[in-house]
Enzyme design. Structure first.
Site, PDB file in Angstrom:
ATOM      1  N   HIS A  14       1.048  -1.278   0.003  1.00 51.52           N
ATOM      2  CA  HIS A  14      -0.003  -0.186   0.040  1.00 51.52           C
ATOM      3  C   HIS A  14       0.908   1.249  -0.002  1.00 51.52           C
ATOM      4  CE1 HIS A  14      -0.146   1.091   4.356  1.00 51.52           C
ATOM      5  NE2 HIS A  14       0.696   0.464   4.187  1.00 51.52           N
ATOM      6  N   CYS A  23       6.039   6.442   3.845  1.00 44.84           N
ATOM      7  CA  CYS A  23       4.860   5.792   3.638  1.00 44.84           C
ATOM      8  C   CYS A  23       4.292   6.099   2.537  1.00 44.84           C
ATOM      9  CB  CYS A  23       3.867   5.710   4.753  1.00 44.84           C
ATOM     10  SG  CYS A  23       4.903   4.801   6.096  1.00 44.84           S
ATOM     11  N   HIS A  27       5.097   0.437  -0.481  1.00 45.85           N
ATOM     12  CA  HIS A  27       5.862  -0.587   0.730  1.00 45.85           C
ATOM     13  C   HIS A  27       4.817  -1.603   0.941  1.00 45.85           C
ATOM     14  CE1 HIS A  27       3.718   2.359   3.241  1.00 45.85           C
ATOM     15  NE2 HIS A  27       3.863   1.383   4.155  1.00 45.85           N
ATOM     16  N   HIS A  29       3.656  -4.997   3.762  1.00 51.38           N
ATOM     17  CA  HIS A  29       3.645  -5.311   5.366  1.00 51.38           C
ATOM     18  C   HIS A  29       2.784  -6.789   5.241  1.00 51.38           C
ATOM     19  CE1 HIS A  29       3.861  -1.424   7.227  1.00 51.38           C
ATOM     20  NE2 HIS A  29       3.108  -0.882   6.075  1.00 51.38           N
ATOM     21  N   HIS A  71      -1.781 -10.426  -1.115  1.00 47.97           N
ATOM     22  CA  HIS A  71      -0.710 -10.216  -2.458  1.00 47.97           C
ATOM     23  C   HIS A  71      -1.678  -9.382  -3.367  1.00 47.97           C
ATOM     24  CE1 HIS A  71       1.471 -13.361  -0.609  1.00 47.97           C
ATOM     25  NE2 HIS A  71       2.444 -13.180  -1.450  1.00 47.97           N
ATOM     26  N   GLU A 129       0.234  -3.689  11.698  1.00 51.54           N
ATOM     27  CA  GLU A 129       0.890  -3.427  10.493  1.00 51.54           C
ATOM     28  C   GLU A 129       2.208  -4.143  10.551  1.00 51.54           C
ATOM     29  OE1 GLU A 129       0.520   0.703   8.661  1.00 51.54           O
ATOM     30  OE2 GLU A 129       2.265   0.641   9.444  1.00 51.54           O
TER      31      GLU A 129
END
Length: 141
Positions: A14, A23, A27, A29, A71, A129
């Site tokens: 995201h 952010c 990137h 998570h 994914h 997260e």
């Protein structure tokens, strides 16, 4: 009050449009969803007697949410140009558009309401997260 918890996880990418920091870039998570369900009384009759909810039903619902985000590139409505979305789709990338900024806080609220609308006695949702950072959402009934 009786309560139980289950978790499920998904891997996704995201970014935070309009954010002034790292952010803002795409990137990833390993998101973990922790869901608590609660009831004042246990089920009194039938095969689910003595339960808040069947763990199987709760796990299935939470896993379905996690699988729907797994994914994918999660992006907020309006945060990408139409041409960018079209190019990513042409490459067969999995995209998930959401009507909110994709933060742990907003995911916690979104998942809470999704499970509640499925009729589950959800009392809180916590979204990790990272292993050390999470956000939780709950409402008073």
């Amino acid at each position: 009050m009786y309560s139980l918890k289950t978790t499920a996880a998904f891997d996704s990418a995201h970014f935070l449009a309009g954010y002034n920091g790292k952010c803002a870039n795409i990137h990833g998570h390993r998101w973990v969803i922790e869901v608590a369900a609660a009831q004042e009384k246990l089920v009194e009759n039938g095969e689910k007697r003595g339960m808040v909810i069947d763990f199987c039903d709760l796990k299935k619902a939470v896993r379905a949410i996690a699988d729907s985000f797994d994914h994918t590139l999660i992006y907020e409505t309006g945060s990408l140009r139409k041409a960018t979305v079209a190019a990513l789709e042409a490459e067969s990338f999995s995209l998930k558009q959401v009507p909110f900024r994709p933060t742990a806080e907003n995911f916690a609220r979104y998942f809470y309401h999704q499970l509640l609308s499925d009729g589950l006695p959800v009392s809180s949702v916590t979204v990790y997260e990272t292993p050390d950072n999470c956000a939780a959402y709950e409402e008073t009934r």
